[in-house]
Design a protein around this motif. Structure first.
Motif, short mmCIF file in Angstrom:
data_model
loop_
_atom_site.label_atom_id
_atom_site.label_comp_id
_atom_site.label_asym_id
_atom_site.label_seq_id
_atom_site.Cartn_x
_atom_site.Cartn_y
_atom_site.Cartn_z
N VAL A 40 -5.37 5.97 0.97
CA VAL A 40 -4.72 4.65 0.91
C VAL A 40 -4.91 4.09 -0.48
O VAL A 40 -6.03 4.00 -0.98
CB VAL A 40 -5.31 3.67 1.96
CG1 VAL A 40 -4.61 2.33 1.88
CG2 VAL A 40 -5.21 4.25 3.36
N GLU A 41 -3.79 3.71 -1.10
CA GLU A 41 -3.83 3.14 -2.45
C GLU A 41 -3.18 1.77 -2.43
O GLU A 41 -2.02 1.63 -2.05
CB GLU A 41 -3.05 4.07 -3.39
CG GLU A 41 -3.01 3.62 -4.81
CD GLU A 41 -2.26 4.62 -5.67
OE1 GLU A 41 -1.29 4.21 -6.34
OE2 GLU A 41 -2.62 5.81 -5.66
N PRO A 42 -3.91 0.72 -2.85
CA PRO A 42 -3.29 -0.61 -2.89
C PRO A 42 -2.21 -0.65 -3.96
O PRO A 42 -2.32 -0.02 -5.00
CB PRO A 42 -4.45 -1.54 -3.23
CG PRO A 42 -5.56 -0.68 -3.70
CD PRO A 42 -5.29 0.71 -3.26
N PHE A 80 0.84 -1.19 0.00
CA PHE A 80 0.00 0.00 0.00
C PHE A 80 0.88 1.24 0.00
O PHE A 80 2.01 1.21 0.48
CB PHE A 80 -0.88 0.06 1.26
CG PHE A 80 -1.81 -1.10 1.42
CD1 PHE A 80 -3.04 -1.12 0.79
CD2 PHE A 80 -1.47 -2.17 2.23
CE1 PHE A 80 -3.90 -2.19 0.94
CE2 PHE A 80 -2.32 -3.24 2.39
CZ PHE A 80 -3.54 -3.25 1.74
N LYS A 81 0.33 2.32 -0.52
CA LYS A 81 0.88 3.66 -0.35
C LYS A 81 -0.19 4.43 0.43
O LYS A 81 -1.38 4.28 0.17
CB LYS A 81 1.13 4.34 -1.69
CG LYS A 81 2.20 3.66 -2.50
CD LYS A 81 2.33 4.32 -3.86
CE LYS A 81 3.32 3.52 -4.68
NZ LYS A 81 3.32 3.91 -6.09
N ALA A 82 0.25 5.26 1.36
CA ALA A 82 -0.71 6.00 2.16
C ALA A 82 -0.13 7.35 2.54
O ALA A 82 1.08 7.48 2.76
CB ALA A 82 -1.08 5.21 3.42
N PHE A 83 -0.99 8.36 2.59
CA PHE A 83 -0.58 9.67 3.08
C PHE A 83 -1.80 10.44 3.56
O PHE A 83 -2.92 10.22 3.08
CB PHE A 83 0.19 10.48 2.03
CG PHE A 83 -0.50 10.67 0.72
CD1 PHE A 83 -1.34 11.74 0.50
CD2 PHE A 83 -0.29 9.77 -0.32
CE1 PHE A 83 -1.97 11.92 -0.72
CE2 PHE A 83 -0.91 9.93 -1.55
CZ PHE A 83 -1.75 11.02 -1.76
N GLN A 98 0.76 -1.05 10.50
CA GLN A 98 1.30 0.22 10.01
C GLN A 98 0.17 1.19 9.65
O GLN A 98 0.26 2.39 9.92
CB GLN A 98 2.21 -0.02 8.81
CG GLN A 98 3.47 -0.78 9.17
CD GLN A 98 4.33 -1.10 7.96
OE1 GLN A 98 4.49 -0.27 7.08
NE2 GLN A 98 4.87 -2.30 7.93
N LEU A 99 -0.91 0.67 9.06
CA LEU A 99 -2.05 1.52 8.75
C LEU A 99 -2.69 2.07 10.02
O LEU A 99 -3.09 3.23 10.08
CB LEU A 99 -3.08 0.76 7.92
CG LEU A 99 -2.72 0.53 6.45
CD1 LEU A 99 -3.69 -0.44 5.80
CD2 LEU A 99 -2.69 1.86 5.69
N ARG A 100 -2.78 1.23 11.04
CA ARG A 100 -3.34 1.70 12.32
C ARG A 100 -2.49 2.82 12.91
O ARG A 100 -3.00 3.78 13.48
CB ARG A 100 -3.47 0.54 13.30
CG ARG A 100 -4.63 -0.36 13.00
CD ARG A 100 -4.83 -1.41 14.11
NE ARG A 100 -5.89 -2.30 13.75
CZ ARG A 100 -5.72 -3.54 13.27
NH1 ARG A 100 -4.50 -4.02 13.10
NH2 ARG A 100 -6.76 -4.28 12.96
N ALA A 101 -1.16 2.69 12.79
CA ALA A 101 -0.27 3.75 13.29
C ALA A 101 -0.53 5.06 12.53
O ALA A 101 -0.56 6.13 13.14
CB ALA A 101 1.19 3.32 13.16
N LEU A 102 -0.70 4.97 11.22
CA LEU A 102 -1.02 6.18 10.45
C LEU A 102 -2.38 6.73 10.84
O LEU A 102 -2.59 7.94 10.89
CB LEU A 102 -0.96 5.88 8.95
CG LEU A 102 0.44 5.61 8.39
CD1 LEU A 102 0.36 5.13 6.95
CD2 LEU A 102 1.30 6.86 8.49
N GLY A 103 -3.32 5.84 11.15
CA GLY A 103 -4.63 6.27 11.61
C GLY A 103 -4.55 7.03 12.93
O GLY A 103 -5.27 8.01 13.15
#
Length: 121
Positions: A77-79, A57-60, A104-109
């Motif tokens: 979030v982009e797969p 994933f890419k996320a920002f 990692q997504l939860r940390a960004l959340g």
């Protein structure tokens, strides 16, 4: 045939610099050419979520402050997964990678929640 001059209405871009407030988490605006005000977005640093070095994933963090609909700050979030046929072992590894990616997504959340709390949105 008429000799009167003809006229037409043509839509044009009117371009002029626009000064906008920028949140501290925004990494800047590398492309200075937003076609319309609604196209402007604030984007935080891009995070590539890549368990075992394999991008998933890419996320920002992002916000479009002049959007015509949703102006809220959110996590884009982009797969980045390639379709594949998996063996049983591959499926187990994929499941493990998804668990790591989820962490990692939860940390960004959590970072997003802190920004929203700080900015009072």
């Amino acid at each position: 045939m008429s000799t009167d001059p003809r006229t037409a209405i043509v839509n044009i871009f009117i371009r002029k610099p626009l000064e906008i407030d920028e949140p501290d988490w925004c990494t800047g605006h590398p492309d200075p050419r937003a076609g319309y005000k609604v196209d402007i977005s604030h984007d935080g640093p891009e995070h590539v979520i890549a368990p075992r070095g394999q991008a998933m994933f890419k996320a920002f963090i992002s916000q479009a402050p002049f959007a015509s609909t949703d102006r809220a700050i959110g996590l884009y979030v982009e797969p980045d997964l390639e379709p594949q046929t998996c063996t049983p072992d591959d499926v187990n590894q994929l499941a493990d990678d998804l668990i790591e990616a989820a962490e990692q997504l939860r940390a960004l959340g959590r970072q997003l929640a802190e920004i929203i709390d700080r900015e009072g949105q």
